[in-house]
Scaffold this motif. Structure first.
Motif, short mmCIF file in Angstrom:
data_model
loop_
_atom_site.label_atom_id
_atom_site.label_comp_id
_atom_site.label_asym_id
_atom_site.label_seq_id
_atom_site.Cartn_x
_atom_site.Cartn_y
_atom_site.Cartn_z
N ALA A 127 -10.44 22.01 -56.07
CA ALA A 127 -9.92 20.88 -55.37
C ALA A 127 -9.99 21.48 -53.79
CB ALA A 127 -8.44 20.81 -55.67
N PHE A 128 -9.86 22.90 -53.47
CA PHE A 128 -9.99 23.35 -51.95
C PHE A 128 -11.56 23.04 -51.53
CE2 PHE A 128 -6.29 26.06 -52.39
CZ PHE A 128 -5.18 25.19 -51.88
N ASN A 131 -12.21 19.55 -51.02
CA ASN A 131 -11.48 19.24 -49.79
C ASN A 131 -12.17 19.85 -48.69
OD1 ASN A 131 -9.80 18.10 -47.92
ND2 ASN A 131 -8.03 19.66 -48.39
N SER A 134 -15.71 18.00 -48.50
CA SER A 134 -15.47 16.30 -48.04
C SER A 134 -15.42 16.43 -46.34
CB SER A 134 -14.43 15.81 -48.58
OG SER A 134 -13.15 16.40 -48.26
N LYS A 135 -14.46 17.66 -45.98
CA LYS A 135 -14.30 17.75 -44.54
C LYS A 135 -15.69 18.08 -43.69
CE LYS A 135 -9.70 18.57 -44.32
NZ LYS A 135 -8.58 19.43 -43.80
#
Length: 163
Positions: A127-128, A131, A134-135
């Motif tokens: 998930a990190f 994340n 995606s950033k």
């Protein structure tokens, strides 16, 4: 001193008559009583001898019975020692088995919890990663679209090789 033969003769004659009377009326009964008394004493001596022999036999029997009782008691004690030693050994074996079983269960539980923790960590890391990716992609998309496609391809290759 003169000897009077008449007195001696009367004395002998009186003694003879007395002896004859005693023999006829008293000696027979007296000797019979004495014979009965002798037989009674002899019988009592025989009975005492038999009683002594019986007592000796009885004492020997009692000694043998006591010896046997001691032997039986010793055997019972040895059997009890053996049984208690066996029970103690069995209890120790059972305790060792229980300890081994508990240890194995604890190792399995720890391994299971570790696996769960690793999976949870992987999920969180994933998930990190998503994340962060995606950033990063947002920044890159905004700055360079060609570079973005290259990063997505590289990321997909890494994720595919981990699975």
């Amino acid at each position: 001193m003169t000897i009077l033969w008449e007195n001696i003769l009367i004395t002998i004659l009186a003694f003879g008559v007395l002896y004859w009377l005693l023999n006829k009326f008293a000696f027979g009964k007296l000797f019979a009583v004495m014979e009965k008394r002798r037989e009674l004493v002899q019988n009592q001596l025989e009975e005492a001898k038999q009683t002594r022999e019986q007592a000796t036999v009885y004492v020997e029997e009692q000694k043998e019975a006591l010896k046997q009782a001691r032997q039986d008691a010793f055997e019972i004690i040895e059997l009890a020692k053996s049984n208690s030693s066996k029970q103690a050994h069995d209890l120790l074996d059972q305790a060792k088995q229980d300890a081994t079983r508990l240890k194995e269960e604890a190792v399995r539980d720890i391994e299971s919890e570790r696996t769960k923790a690793v999976e949870a960590l992987r999920g969180e890391i994933g998930a990190f990663s998503v994340n962060i990716a995606s950033k990063l992609i947002e920044r890159e998309v905004e700055s360079n679209p060609a570079e973005q496609e290259k990063l997505i391809g590289q990321y997909l290759k890494e994720v595919g090789s981990r699975s």
